[in-house]
Design an enzyme around this catalytic site. Structure first.
Site, PDB file in Angstrom:
ATOM      1  N   TYR A   1      -2.103  -0.744  10.319  1.00 44.18           N
ATOM      2  CA  TYR A   1      -2.135  -1.102   8.903  1.00 44.18           C
ATOM      3  C   TYR A   1      -0.886  -0.575   8.196  1.00 44.18           C
ATOM      4  O   TYR A   1      -0.221  -1.315   7.452  1.00 44.18           O
ATOM      5  CB  TYR A   1      -3.392  -0.530   8.255  1.00 44.18           C
ATOM      6  CG  TYR A   1      -3.535  -0.847   6.782  1.00 44.18           C
ATOM      7  CD1 TYR A   1      -4.044  -2.075   6.368  1.00 44.18           C
ATOM      8  CD2 TYR A   1      -3.169   0.079   5.810  1.00 44.18           C
ATOM      9  CE1 TYR A   1      -4.175  -2.378   5.017  1.00 44.18           C
ATOM     10  CE2 TYR A   1      -3.302  -0.213   4.463  1.00 44.18           C
ATOM     11  CZ  TYR A   1      -3.806  -1.439   4.073  1.00 44.18           C
ATOM     12  OH  TYR A   1      -3.930  -1.718   2.729  1.00 44.18           O
TER      13      TYR A   1
ATOM     14  N   SER B   1       0.858  -1.185   0.000  1.00 40.43           N
ATOM     15  CA  SER B   1       0.000   0.000   0.000  1.00 40.43           C
ATOM     16  C   SER B   1       0.888   1.227   0.000  1.00 40.43           C
ATOM     17  O   SER B   1       2.046   1.166   0.462  1.00 40.43           O
ATOM     18  CB  SER B   1      -0.897   0.012   1.246  1.00 40.43           C
ATOM     19  OG  SER B   1      -1.552   1.259   1.405  1.00 40.43           O
TER      20      SER B   1
END
Length: 261
Positions: A165, A152
């Protein structure tokens, strides 16, 4: 008129691919794309009803073989059982779309240890389990291959309410580089995709919210990405055309990750 040079360069004909986290969103898009490029595809996820329906659709649309296999990346035995079933049904997978992941958005001081352990076990250790098992089996058969980990842009930078995350995805990027360094000797390439804001089933409600739209409008592209815009990068990294490309963390984000403010 078909361009045979381009078609041949990125063809996955004769390959077997496994998509971990294939039940929706990016993973489902990856599975269909890999089949359209010529690979037989195994779909791994916990939601077996979803992947069974998708496997049937892939076979109808592409004519390639597709099987649905229960997969929980947080369970090492489940990972091994998945590879056993894929090898028995399609052959040894040499293309791995390592896509399973979760996010638990909270302010940093509101997280607890369960949030940390659950996220890391799936996002980081789960990718390690799948990538390691895949490579062991490729090496045992004398095969090279390509592993594409879904990281990501939050592995490259951070935003509020994503401490765990973002940490997990930063670790995925470093793990990708370490795997690439050690497994190049076996002909196994390992790269990471770093998507920006892509609207999927998991985040659609947030993206459509007032806060979500403000975040999207603040990006250089002023919009979220379409999954079809992520697929060419996957196919490039998965295909033999990228035979000398490994250890890369590739942002696909409309310049979001290079924006300072």
């Amino acid at each position: 008129m078909t361009n045979e040079y381009v078609t041949g360069l990125f063809s996955l004909e004769g390959k077997v691919a496994l998509v971990a986290g294939a039940s929706s969103g990016i993973g489902a898009g990856f599975a269909m794309a890999l089949a359209r490029a010529g690979a037989d595809v195994a779909l791994g996820a916990r939601r077996t009803d979803r992947i069974e329906a998708l496997a049937a659709e892939i076979m109808q649309v592409t004519g390639q073989k597709a099987i649905a296999v229960p997969l929980d990346v947080a369970d090492g035995e489940s990972v091994k059982a998945t590879f056993d079933k894929v090898e028995g049904g399609l052959g040894t997978p040499t293309i791995i779309a390592n896509n399973a992941g979760i996010a638990i958005p909270k302010w940093a001081l509101d997280y607890n240890e369960e949030d940390w352990d659950t996220t890391m076990d799936i996002n980081l250790k789960g990718m390690w389990r799948v990538g390691t098992e895949a490579t062991k089996r490729m090496v045992a058969k004398g095969l090279g291959g390509s592993i594409v980990n879904t990281a990501s842009i939050l592995g490259l930078g951070v935003s509020p309410q994503q401490l765990i995350y973002a940490t997990s995805k930063a670790a995925v990027i470093q793990m990708t580089k370490a795997m690439a360094l050690e497994w190049q000797r076996y002909g196994v390439r390992v790269n990471a995709l770093c998507p920006g804001y892509f609207k999927t089933e998991i985040n659609a409600e947030f993206i459509d919210s007032e806060h979500g739209q403000k975040m999207v409008q603040a990006t250089p592209a002023h919009r979220s990405g379409d999954i079809q815009e992520l697929i060419p990068a996957l196919l490039m990294l998965a295909s033999p055309a990228s035979s000398f490309t490994t250890g890369v963390a590739l942002p696909v984000d409309g310049a979001h990750s290079v924006k300072l403010v």
